[in-house]
Write an enzyme that holds these catalytic residues in place. Structure first.
Site, PDB file in Angstrom:
ATOM      1  N   THR A 186      13.998 -49.381 -12.853  1.00 59.74           N
ATOM      2  CA  THR A 186      14.988 -49.439 -11.773  1.00 59.74           C
ATOM      3  C   THR A 186      14.224 -49.347 -10.459  1.00 59.74           C
ATOM      4  O   THR A 186      13.093 -48.841 -10.449  1.00 59.74           O
ATOM      5  CB  THR A 186      15.973 -48.258 -11.851  1.00 59.74           C
ATOM      6  N   GLU A 330      20.133 -50.995 -16.183  1.00 58.84           N
ATOM      7  CA  GLU A 330      20.454 -50.213 -17.389  1.00 58.84           C
ATOM      8  C   GLU A 330      21.413 -50.922 -18.335  1.00 58.84           C
ATOM      9  O   GLU A 330      21.628 -50.473 -19.444  1.00 58.84           O
ATOM     10  CB  GLU A 330      21.086 -48.866 -16.978  1.00 58.84           C
ATOM     11  N   LYS A 440      33.551 -40.937   3.406  1.00 57.66           N
ATOM     12  CA  LYS A 440      34.678 -40.009   3.210  1.00 57.66           C
ATOM     13  C   LYS A 440      35.207 -39.552   4.562  1.00 57.66           C
ATOM     14  O   LYS A 440      34.578 -38.782   5.248  1.00 57.66           O
ATOM     15  CB  LYS A 440      34.226 -38.795   2.387  1.00 57.66           C
ATOM     16  N   TRP A 445      38.701 -41.875   0.876  1.00 55.94           N
ATOM     17  CA  TRP A 445      37.524 -42.731   0.739  1.00 55.94           C
ATOM     18  C   TRP A 445      37.755 -44.074   1.398  1.00 55.94           C
ATOM     19  O   TRP A 445      38.776 -44.703   1.196  1.00 55.94           O
ATOM     20  CB  TRP A 445      37.216 -42.973  -0.743  1.00 55.94           C
TER      21      TRP A 445
HETATM   22  P1  ADP Z   1      18.652 -51.144  -8.250  1.00 52.56           P
HETATM   23  O1  ADP Z   1      19.620 -50.844  -7.156  1.00 52.56           O
HETATM   24  O2  ADP Z   1      17.832 -49.998  -8.663  1.00 52.56           O
HETATM   25  O3  ADP Z   1      17.936 -52.431  -8.044  1.00 52.56           O
HETATM   26  P2  ADP Z   1      20.251 -52.474 -10.108  1.00 52.56           P
HETATM   27  O4  ADP Z   1      19.667 -53.767  -9.692  1.00 52.56           O
HETATM   28  O5  ADP Z   1      20.374 -52.164 -11.523  1.00 52.56           O
HETATM   29  O6  ADP Z   1      19.480 -51.326  -9.547  1.00 52.56           O
HETATM   30  O7  ADP Z   1      21.624 -52.308  -9.340  1.00 52.56           O
HETATM   31  C1  ADP Z   1      22.807 -51.908  -9.931  1.00 52.56           C
HETATM   32  C2  ADP Z   1      23.851 -51.631  -8.897  1.00 52.56           C
HETATM   33  O8  ADP Z   1      24.050 -52.755  -8.043  1.00 52.56           O
HETATM   34  C3  ADP Z   1      25.208 -51.359  -9.470  1.00 52.56           C
HETATM   35  O9  ADP Z   1      25.321 -50.037  -9.917  1.00 52.56           O
HETATM   36  C4  ADP Z   1      26.119 -51.669  -8.290  1.00 52.56           C
HETATM   37  O10 ADP Z   1      26.203 -50.574  -7.407  1.00 52.56           O
HETATM   38  C5  ADP Z   1      25.396 -52.771  -7.590  1.00 52.56           C
HETATM   39  N1  ADP Z   1      25.994 -54.071  -7.931  1.00 52.56           N
HETATM   40  C6  ADP Z   1      25.593 -54.942  -8.859  1.00 52.56           C
HETATM   41  N2  ADP Z   1      26.378 -56.028  -8.861  1.00 52.56           N
HETATM   42  C7  ADP Z   1      27.330 -55.833  -7.919  1.00 52.56           C
HETATM   43  C8  ADP Z   1      28.447 -56.584  -7.425  1.00 52.56           C
HETATM   44  N3  ADP Z   1      28.741 -57.786  -7.901  1.00 52.56           N
HETATM   45  N4  ADP Z   1      29.187 -56.026  -6.449  1.00 52.56           N
HETATM   46  C9  ADP Z   1      28.904 -54.815  -5.939  1.00 52.56           C
HETATM   47  N5  ADP Z   1      27.866 -54.074  -6.345  1.00 52.56           N
HETATM   48  C10 ADP Z   1      27.081 -54.569  -7.327  1.00 52.56           C
END
Ligand code: ADP
Length: 541
Positions: A186, A330, A440, A445
């Site tokens: 990640t 994940e 918040k 929210w």
């Molecule tokens: P990192 O932020 O560590 O690169 P990831 O690439 O796994 O991790 O990102 C996952 C996160 O990205 C999700 O938990 C969510 O918050 C955000 N995310 C992914 N796709 C979308 C989407 N279509 N709309 C909004 N948020 C998204």
């Protein structure tokens, strides 16, 4: 219990490429190389060369279970790594080169990568951290002898020389389908990056799901170009999904700008592509400025961060369907994908756009729960907010080399995504925010994503971030940080006026800050922590 009498043939990624090589032998894989020229070969060639690579790995003394790192763009040699390394029972550890060098060193050491495969581009990066890479025995440069760089790096090997010495047949080991084949850390915006270890089984199941009509919708008549990098959650599974159905694959290499993408899309007749909103923003601007369109594109999958409705609208005007999708490192990553149901046929344009702007419905194989503070499920009414939990065979059960993971402990058997969402009766999920980004105000929210989507709907806005600023009375209040399009002008009042009637009055941002550029993470998301810092502590910006 009566056991089913079906063959226990394991689900292995090797079987995916073997299938493509047998039944789509002459289907092309086209790559823009780091060296410059366009390279073309077929699934039959990829299969043969993956076996040469597997032989070369064995000759290097690598063993099943070993981690082998890659620092590479999307290209055919990287594809060979996916299959040659994974098929050997080793772990293809894709590393995001956009991370800070210290993070890359941490990841390589934490994963205990024994060999690294790198594109020419990343030689200087590796030279900078070489002293810290204590366990790396060799670095293989993914090029031919003529292009080998001069470098201070020790144990530098040439990819093409290694393959040339090896036979094109390899006795793939009989692996249990739960054997690890891939790994991705990640990006670690909070704390150190954490390693997610994919198995053959999870990768094959995920690829099957990715091909479904309501997900990427891939078939042998498609031409797929993953813009999302192969170092970002396996390019969302495309390198496994495309060979599974025999789709032609096109790899863009290092050139992800509008002009280069447009050229490849048109030259190769690309029908499907996938990537984060930032890339599409640049492409749309380029298309607009140059009076061009995309003539063969059918579907663009957009995810990683929220896809603004205005982006869906602009592609729709070109006759292209946007598939808004949600996922995480994940979750392999696909979890949600957005297509309408048959009952939505009668929706008017505004309703259809509002629906398409949600992140989508759960893909089979991933179970979803939305729970409140106490862990009770919230109503599926499309309004009640809650924490999103997921489980399934393509969701990680823990992190590599870490004994505990809070995300797996809050609700045992489930993974806490860190996202706050709503779900409606049809299963459409809307991401309200990441838990840590939600604003918040007076105990209520406010979704920063909602505010950003409205702001980028203004024609003069290039990009916008909504962040919380501390407020004595309300706790927090929203503030917009905005990049104005080149050549356009915009005042605070003009921008705030677009919020009237779109959100409740108390959700309208208190102020706007205009900036030259916004910071992004290594995976192209707005870097909210730094933006908050820019706003609350302007002296540091
Ligand atoms: P990192 O932020 O560590 O690169 P990831 O690439 O796994 O991790 O990102 C996952 C996160 O990205 C999700 O938990 C969510 O918050 C955000 N995310 C992914 N796709 C979308 C989407 N279509 N709309 C909004 N948020 C998204």
């Amino acid at each position: 219990m009566l056991r089913g009498m079906m063959m226990g043939v394991p689900l292995l990624v090797t079987s995916v490429l073997r299938h493509a090589a047998r039944y789509h032998a002459d289907t092309e894989i086209v790559s823009r190389t780091t060296e410059g020229p366009i390279h073309r070969y077929t699934y039959a060639d990829a299969w043969a060369r993956s076996q040469r690579l597997a032989n070369a790995l064995a000759a290097l003394g690598l063993q099943p279970g070993d981690r082998v790192g890659t620092l590479a763009w999307n290209g055919y040699r990287h594809l060979e790594c996916y299959y040659g390394i994974g098929g050997s029972g080793m772990v293809c550890h894709t590393i995001n080169p956009r991370l800070f060098p210290e993070q890359i060193a941490y990841i390589v050491n934490h994963a205990e990568d024994r060999v690294l495969f790198t594109d020419l581009t990343f030689i200087p990066l590796l030279e900078g951290i070489a002293d810290h890479l204590t366990g790396v025995k060799a670095i293989v440069v993914m090029t031919d002898a003529a292009n080998m760089p001069r470098s201070s790096l020790p144990n530098l090997l040439c990819y093409e020389d290694l393959l040339a010495e090896q036979p094109a047949e390899f006795a793939w080991p009989d692996l249990d389908e739960n054997t690890a084949c891939g790994m991705c850390y990640t990006s670690g915006t909070t704390g150190n990056p954490k390693g997610v270890l994919y198995s053959h089984r999870s990768s094959v199941l995920h690829a099957m799901a990715a091909c479904l009509p309501d997900v990427f919708g891939l078939s042998a008549s498609d031409v797929v170009l993953p813009v999302v990098p192969m170092f970002h959650v396996n390019a969302w599974g495309v390198p496994y999904a495309a060979p599974m159905v025999g789709a032609k694959l096109v790899f863009p290499g290092a050139k992800l700008d509008g002009a280069s993408l447009h050229e490849l899309f048109e030259a190769e007749g690309v029908t499907n592509t996938a990537g984060v909103p930032t890339v599409w923003l640049a492409l749309l601007n380029w298309l607009h400025a140059n009076g061009k369109t995309l003539t063969t594109m059918r579907r663009i999958a957009i995810g990683g961060s929220s896809c603004p409705p205005v982006m869906i609208q602009r592609f729709k005007e070109m006759g292209i369907e946007v598939l808004h999708a949600w996922g995480m490192t994940e979750t392999s990553p696909l979890g949600l994908a957005n297509t309408p149901k048959s009952k939505h046929r009668g929706l008017d344009a505004d309703e259809a756009l509002a629906l398409a702007s949600k992140q989508g419905r759960p893909i089979f194989g991933v179970q979803f729960r939305v729970v409140d503070e106490s862990g009770a499920d919230v109503p599926r009414d499309g309004r009640s907010f809650g924490r999103l939990l997921v489980r399934g065979p393509t969701v990680c059960s823990g992190y590599f080399g870490l004994d505990s993971s809070p995300a797996h402990e809050t609700e045992p058997g489930w993974f806490e995504t860190g996202d706050v969402v709503t779900m409606d009766g049809d299963g459409y999920v809307q991401i309200v925010d990441r838990t840590k980004d939600v604003i918040k105000s007076g105990g209520e929210w406010i979704s920063s994503i909602d505010l950003e989507n409205i702001a980028v709907g203004h024609p003069a806005v290039q990009e916008a971030a909504a962040v919380a600023i501390p407020d004595e009375k309300w706790g927090e209040r929203p503030m917009l940080v905005v990049v104005v399009k080149e050549g356009a002008s915009l005042t605070r009042e003009e921008l705030l006026a677009v919020f009237e009637g779109k959100v409740a009055k108390w959700c309208i941002p208190d102020d706007v800050r205009f900036v030259e550029a916004l910071p992004h993470t290594a995976t192209g998301k707005l870097l909210k922590s730094t933006i908050r810092e820019m706003v609350t502590n302007p002296a540091t910006a």
